[in-house]
Design an enzyme around this catalytic site. Structure first.
Site, PDB file in Angstrom:
ATOM      1  N   ASP A  33       0.820  -1.214   0.000  1.00  0.00           N
ATOM      2  CA  ASP A  33       0.000   0.000   0.000  1.00  0.00           C
ATOM      3  C   ASP A  33       0.858   1.270   0.000  1.00  0.00           C
ATOM      4  OD1 ASP A  33      -2.391   1.644   0.233  1.00  0.00           O
ATOM      5  OD2 ASP A  33      -3.347  -0.258   0.765  1.00  0.00           O
ATOM      6  N   HIS A  34       0.183   2.414  -0.031  1.00  0.00           N
ATOM      7  CA  HIS A  34       0.838   3.703  -0.259  1.00  0.00           C
ATOM      8  C   HIS A  34       2.012   3.953   0.700  1.00  0.00           C
ATOM      9  CE1 HIS A  34      -0.779   5.625   3.364  1.00  0.00           C
ATOM     10  NE2 HIS A  34      -1.812   4.823   3.159  1.00  0.00           N
ATOM     11  N   ASP A  35       3.049   4.555   0.165  1.00  0.00           N
ATOM     12  CA  ASP A  35       4.191   5.050   0.940  1.00  0.00           C
ATOM     13  C   ASP A  35       5.043   3.959   1.589  1.00  0.00           C
ATOM     14  OD1 ASP A  35       3.757   7.993   0.660  1.00  0.00           O
ATOM     15  OD2 ASP A  35       1.868   7.504   1.666  1.00  0.00           O
ATOM     16  N   SER A  50       2.631   2.863   4.504  1.00  0.00           N
ATOM     17  CA  SER A  50       3.810   3.411   5.191  1.00  0.00           C
ATOM     18  C   SER A  50       4.593   2.375   5.992  1.00  0.00           C
ATOM     19  CB  SER A  50       3.407   4.563   6.120  1.00  0.00           C
ATOM     20  OG  SER A  50       2.760   5.574   5.382  1.00  0.00           O
TER      21      SER A  50
END
Ligand SMILES: CC(C)(COP(=O)(O)OP(=O)(O)OC[C@H]1O[C@@H](n2cnc3c(N)ncnc32)[C@H](O)[C@@H]1OP(=O)(O)O)[C@@H](O)C(=O)NCCC(=O)NCCS
Length: 201
Positions: free
Chosen positions: A123-125, A143
């Protein structure tokens, strides 16, 4: 493309390269008893390798790093299956392989010689270091940071903002809810450290 390592992992990479219409120029393997893989001859010497990129097709993270360290002046390529969904804002380092059905979300950074295996979700980051392997259907929430050489095994889940150290093993099906120190091996739900790897890199 050349491949280094005539393993089961290589068979999956061959499928990805064929899916992309990328020509396979040959395969290398240190095991001299192997003659061919899927009709592709094993090349016995590195003589004049190298205008053509190479992927180290070895699933084991430590072995992949050892091979990478001895391949000087080699240009490394990528294998990315067309069914993978990859954000335009994600970055992927050289030598890395992105397999069927995986999803890589916004601003993910993937290092060199990493494996994002079948159906894995990043997922993102998230930041994934070199020589990491994310196994089939593992889920990294937003993250998450994964240190060099760590293996996130099949179906493991890592909740958001967790930092996993280098050369760790997150066992199949584990759910990681706390940061993980270098070399730790974890299993279970919630994941607990069962031992530390004795194979220091
Ligand atoms: C975590 C793992 C790497 C540990 O392997 P190992 O070091 O050989 O560990 P062992 O098999 O000796 O198991 C040690 C203990 O942990 C338990 N255990 C092992 N894996 C477990 C898991 N995934 N979940 C829960 N418990 C687990 C064992 O039952 C054993 O418990 P015991 O001491 O009470 O008998 C391995 O079990 C695993 O999960 N492998 C998955 C590999 C994978 O997903 N590969 C994908 C390639 S694409």
């Amino acid at each position: 493309m050349y491949l280094y390592g005539a393993s089961g992992h290589a068979k999956v990479i061959l499928d990805i390269l064929r899916d992309q219409g990328i020509s396979i120029h040959g395969l290398f393997d240190d095991d001299t008893s192997i003659q061919e893989l899927q009709g592709i001859q094993i090349i016995k010497s590195f003589y004049k390798l190298l205008e053509i990129p190479l992927i180290i097709s070895i699933g084991d993270n430590r072995q992949r790093k050892r091979v990478a360290e001895k391949l000087i002046d080699v240009q490394f390529g990528n294998a990315v299956h067309s069914s993978a969904i990859i954000s335009k804002t994600a970055t992927i380092g050289f030598g890395s392989v992105i397999m069927q059905g995986s999803v890589i979300q916004a601003e993910v950074v993937i290092g060199n010689h990493a494996i994002i295996n079948t159906g894995a979700s990043v997922d993102h980051d998230c930041i994934i270091d070199d020589f990491v392997s994310i196994s089939p259907h593992a889920t990294l929430c937003g993250s998450v940071k994964i240190g060099e050489g760590t293996h996130v095994c099949a179906g493991a889940v890592i909740i958001p903002n967790i930092e996993v150290g280098k050369w760790c093993t997150i066992g199949a099906g584990a759910v990681v809810i706390r940061d993980v120190p270098d070399y730790a091996v974890l299993t279970g739900v919630p994941a607990k450290i069962i031992k530390y790897s004795s194979l220091i890199m």
